[in-house]
Design a protein around this motif. Structure first.
Motif, PDB file in Angstrom:
ATOM      1  N   VAL A  96      28.902 -37.026  16.253  1.00 60.67           N
ATOM      2  CA  VAL A  96      29.346 -36.917  14.859  1.00 60.67           C
ATOM      3  C   VAL A  96      28.135 -36.811  13.937  1.00 60.67           C
ATOM      4  O   VAL A  96      27.011 -37.066  14.353  1.00 60.67           O
ATOM      5  CB  VAL A  96      30.222 -38.138  14.472  1.00 60.67           C
ATOM      6  N   ASN A  97      28.398 -36.483  12.678  1.00 59.38           N
ATOM      7  CA  ASN A  97      27.292 -36.420  11.718  1.00 59.38           C
ATOM      8  C   ASN A  97      26.919 -37.836  11.261  1.00 59.38           C
ATOM      9  O   ASN A  97      27.536 -38.818  11.676  1.00 59.38           O
ATOM     10  CB  ASN A  97      27.608 -35.477  10.556  1.00 59.38           C
ATOM     11  N   ALA A  98      25.934 -37.926  10.393  1.00 65.31           N
ATOM     12  CA  ALA A  98      25.412 -39.226   9.959  1.00 65.31           C
ATOM     13  C   ALA A  98      26.446 -40.061   9.207  1.00 65.31           C
ATOM     14  O   ALA A  98      26.313 -41.283   9.110  1.00 65.31           O
ATOM     15  CB  ALA A  98      24.170 -39.033   9.102  1.00 65.31           C
TER      16      ALA A  98
ATOM     17  N   THR B 264      25.161 -39.812  16.850  1.00 64.47           N
ATOM     18  CA  THR B 264      25.011 -38.794  15.811  1.00 64.47           C
ATOM     19  C   THR B 264      24.135 -37.663  16.334  1.00 64.47           C
ATOM     20  O   THR B 264      23.360 -37.826  17.276  1.00 64.47           O
ATOM     21  CB  THR B 264      24.370 -39.367  14.535  1.00 64.47           C
ATOM     22  N   TYR B 265      24.265 -36.493  15.675  1.00 64.15           N
ATOM     23  CA  TYR B 265      23.411 -35.363  16.009  1.00 64.15           C
ATOM     24  C   TYR B 265      21.943 -35.773  15.892  1.00 64.15           C
ATOM     25  O   TYR B 265      21.120 -35.420  16.726  1.00 64.15           O
ATOM     26  CB  TYR B 265      23.680 -34.181  15.069  1.00 64.15           C
TER      27      TYR B 265
ATOM     28  N   ARG C 184      36.891 -40.850  10.174  1.00 65.70           N
ATOM     29  CA  ARG C 184      35.493 -40.899  10.603  1.00 65.70           C
ATOM     30  C   ARG C 184      35.325 -41.996  11.649  1.00 65.70           C
ATOM     31  O   ARG C 184      36.116 -42.921  11.719  1.00 65.70           O
ATOM     32  CB  ARG C 184      34.570 -41.219   9.418  1.00 65.70           C
TER      33      ARG C 184
ATOM     34  N   LEU D 248      30.488 -46.043  12.583  1.00 65.87           N
ATOM     35  CA  LEU D 248      29.228 -46.015  13.317  1.00 65.87           C
ATOM     36  C   LEU D 248      28.646 -47.406  13.549  1.00 65.87           C
ATOM     37  O   LEU D 248      28.013 -47.642  14.576  1.00 65.87           O
ATOM     38  CB  LEU D 248      28.213 -45.111  12.615  1.00 65.87           C
TER      39      LEU D 248
ATOM     40  N   GLY E 239      29.562 -40.138  10.240  1.00 64.68           N
ATOM     41  CA  GLY E 239      30.585 -40.467  11.223  1.00 64.68           C
ATOM     42  C   GLY E 239      31.682 -39.430  11.360  1.00 64.68           C
ATOM     43  O   GLY E 239      32.675 -39.667  12.046  1.00 64.68           O
TER      44      GLY E 239
ATOM     45  N   PRO F  24      18.612 -32.191  14.487  1.00 65.91           N
ATOM     46  CA  PRO F  24      20.078 -32.277  14.462  1.00 65.91           C
ATOM     47  C   PRO F  24      20.792 -30.929  14.470  1.00 65.91           C
ATOM     48  O   PRO F  24      21.813 -30.765  15.138  1.00 65.91           O
ATOM     49  CB  PRO F  24      20.370 -33.047  13.176  1.00 65.91           C
TER      50      PRO F  24
ATOM     51  N   VAL G  80      28.425 -46.748  17.418  1.00 63.73           N
ATOM     52  CA  VAL G  80      27.227 -46.022  17.831  1.00 63.73           C
ATOM     53  C   VAL G  80      26.693 -46.596  19.142  1.00 63.73           C
ATOM     54  O   VAL G  80      26.741 -47.802  19.381  1.00 63.73           O
ATOM     55  CB  VAL G  80      26.140 -46.005  16.733  1.00 63.73           C
TER      56      VAL G  80
END
Length: 143
Positions: A95-97, A34-35, A126, A129, A99, A51, A133
């Motif tokens: 990806v963002n939090a 994630t960012y 998505r 994660l 996903g 982020p 991750v």
């Protein structure tokens, strides 16, 4: 840090961008970060950024910060879903939090992630994660 072998020293902005790009380039195929996680890792090293700054670096990785990437490759996915020349920045693995890849590159990112075998959500929109991750420590010995 990722200092060019010749030329002037990196500015603070370039130093941060180089650290972000190095972190993104380390993400293995089929995995994602994630960012926020990248911001934490770079922040531990440099003491700055977040982020949004990571997103700004990635948005400029093909042009503004191309000189910080070996061979200057901006990292468009190749036919196999990986970097076109193996040296680029695999931006689609960030990806963002929730996903989700960047909305303006959603199809391209999801296609690349699918091609790499990255675990996606049931609807395929998505990254899963929990399964995908990646933490840099995952590759450290004795961990």
């Amino acid at each position: 840090m990722n200092q060019p072998s010749s030329g002037p020293p990196l500015t603070d902005v370039e130093e941060y961008a180089a650290a972000v790009l190095d972190a993104v380039r380390s993400i293995p195929s089929g995995r994602a970060m994630t960012y926020g996680l990248i911001a934490e890792i770079v922040g531990e090293e440099l003491g700055r950024g977040g982020p949004r700054q990571v997103g700004s670096v990635l948005a400029g990785s093909g042009s503004r910060y191309a000189h910080l990437v070996p061979d200057g490759d901006g990292g468009r996915p190749g036919e196999d879903g990986g970097p076109a020349d193996g040296e680029g920045v695999p931006w689609w693995r960030v990806v963002n939090a929730a996903g989700s890849p960047p909305p303006h590159h959603l199809t391209e990112a999801l296609d690349a992630l699918r091609a790499e075998g990255c675990p996606l959500s049931k609807d395929g929109r998505r990254v899963n994660l929990r399964r995908a991750v990646w933490f840099p420590e995952d590759d450290e010995p004795n961990h």
